[in-house]
Design a protein around this motif. Structure first.
Motif, PDB file in Angstrom:
ATOM      1  N   ARG A  93       8.881  15.568 -63.114  1.00 31.91           N
ATOM      2  CA  ARG A  93       7.540  15.488 -63.677  1.00 31.91           C
ATOM      3  C   ARG A  93       7.005  16.871 -64.032  1.00 31.91           C
ATOM      4  O   ARG A  93       6.294  17.034 -65.008  1.00 31.91           O
ATOM      5  CB  ARG A  93       6.588  14.760 -62.720  1.00 31.91           C
ATOM      6  CG  ARG A  93       6.806  13.246 -62.767  1.00 31.91           C
ATOM      7  CD  ARG A  93       5.653  12.491 -62.121  1.00 31.91           C
ATOM      8  NE  ARG A  93       5.619  12.685 -60.676  1.00 31.91           N
ATOM      9  CZ  ARG A  93       6.310  11.946 -59.815  1.00 31.91           C
ATOM     10  NH1 ARG A  93       7.055  10.957 -60.246  1.00 31.91           N
ATOM     11  NH2 ARG A  93       6.241  12.168 -58.530  1.00 31.91           N
ATOM     12  N   ASP A  98       7.802   7.956 -65.796  1.00 29.68           N
ATOM     13  CA  ASP A  98       7.838   8.872 -66.932  1.00 29.68           C
ATOM     14  C   ASP A  98       9.238   8.972 -67.536  1.00 29.68           C
ATOM     15  O   ASP A  98       9.859  10.016 -67.555  1.00 29.68           O
ATOM     16  CB  ASP A  98       7.342  10.261 -66.477  1.00 29.68           C
ATOM     17  CG  ASP A  98       7.615  11.343 -67.529  1.00 29.68           C
ATOM     18  OD1 ASP A  98       7.456  11.047 -68.726  1.00 29.68           O
ATOM     19  OD2 ASP A  98       7.993  12.454 -67.134  1.00 29.68           O
ATOM     20  N   SER A 120      11.859  12.482 -68.473  1.00 30.11           N
ATOM     21  CA  SER A 120      12.976  12.612 -67.543  1.00 30.11           C
ATOM     22  C   SER A 120      14.306  12.433 -68.255  1.00 30.11           C
ATOM     23  O   SER A 120      15.258  13.160 -68.009  1.00 30.11           O
ATOM     24  CB  SER A 120      12.859  11.576 -66.423  1.00 30.11           C
ATOM     25  OG  SER A 120      11.626  11.722 -65.763  1.00 30.11           O
TER      26      SER A 120
END
Ligand code: C2E
Ligand code: MG
Ligand code: MG
Ligand code: MG
Length: 281
Positions: free
Chosen positions: A121, A155, A159
């Motif tokens: 993240r 996410d 990623s």
């Protein structure tokens, strides 16, 4: 009073906190000081080729030696580090340390480093990995990064892009704890993993639940057909090894072959008792 760097909220004790919250807060404060105090240490556990029965690499496993708490398990402190925003710094330190150690090993063995979802993240993961490789001089092809499916859960796009970029350098990506999540199979479709690590719960239950070996055999076949290496975790006995080898697992890792050890106690060849145990089984 202890304050956490990079957090909006000061990390302090408040008078109305109950005992559980106070001890949790104490843990957070200690953890926020651990890196500066030099309390972290990377241990290494061998990864063994099931066919050649020889060491092909090591997994880096983080340890926290607290002066009063003693050795704290990563299963306890990694989730806390993630929650209070410290995993980026700690993870970068582990990467740097693991690569620096691997660069000194007697052979070109691989080194596997665990990554937390939170490290993906924060946008600088690729830079952090590059930095660790450059500083250590370690070839990217010797580095393996282990992720759990929760990385792709949150996410996904960012990623995925980071994973593809890392892989383009020659770094291998392994899916850790395979089979324990809710949608392991769907993740194999979304990213071309180089390796699947079969969770140790399957290995542990092989002797009591015959279906487990069938599942392991299927995962090994699936991995082979997708061109992925399969590694079985938590191999503690020669009997388990024999079953896993017959099931087609490429690699094994576990206490029978070697526990996670501090740098000073690492050995780069399997010990005679380990090999004799396998021969006797
Ligand atoms: P993992 O990546 O699945 O690592 C395997 C765990 O199984 C390690 O626990 C290892 O010591 C243990 N293990 C290995 N062989 C055997 C065996 O034969 N029997 C049994 N019962 N256990 C075995 P450890 O070192 O306590 O680490 C726990 C978890 O903490 C790791 O699971 C990983 O998810 C996380 N972790 C460890 N180091 C780091 C790190 O540097 N960064 C991040 N993000 N997570 C880490
Ligand atoms: Mg791992
Ligand atoms: Mg695992
Ligand atoms: Mg695990």
């Amino acid at each position: 009073q202890a304050k956490l760097r990079g957090k909006n909220q000061a990390l302090v004790f408040e008078p109305d906190m109950d005992a559980a919250r106070q001890s949790r807060r104490a843990l957070e404060i200690d953890l926020s000081l651990a890196l500066t105090n030099g309390e972290f240490e990377v241990f290494f556990q061998p990864l063994v080729c099931a066919r050649a029965i020889s060491i092909v690499g090591f997994e880096a496993l983080l340890r926290w030696r607290h002066p009063v708490r003693g050795l704290v398990s990563p299963a306890v402190f990694i989730p806390v580090a993630e929650e209070i925003g410290l995993i980026g710094e700690i993870g970068a330190w582990v990467l740097g340390e693991a690569c620096a150690q691997a660069a000194r090993w007697p052979r070109d063995l691989s080194v596997a480093v665990n990554l937390s979802p939170a490290q993906f993240r924060s946008r600088d993961l690729v830079g952090t990995v590059k930095d660790a490789l450059l500083r250590s001089g370690l070839k990217p092809t010797r580095l393996e990064l282990e992720i759990t499916e929760s990385v792709l859960l949150s996410d996904s796009d960012g990623s995925l892009a980071a994973l593809h970029e890392l892989r383009s350098f020659g770094i291998r990506i392994a899916m850790d704890d395979f089979g324990t999540g809710y949608s392991s199979l769907s993740y194999l479709r979304r990213f071309p993993f180089d390796k699947i690590k079969i969770d140790q719960s399957f290995v542990r239950e092989m002797s009591t639940r015959p279906d487990c070996i069938k599942i392991v055999r299927s995962i090994a076949a699936l991995g082979a057909s997708l061109g992925m290496t399969t590694t079985a975790e938590g191999v503690e006995t020669p009997e388990q090894f024999a079953q896993l080898q017959a099931a087609g697992c490429d690699q094994v890792q576990g206490y029978h072959f070697g526990r996670p050890e501090p740098v000073g106690r690492m050995i780069f060849e399997l010990s005679a008792p380990t090999l004799q145990g396998l021969a006797a089984a």
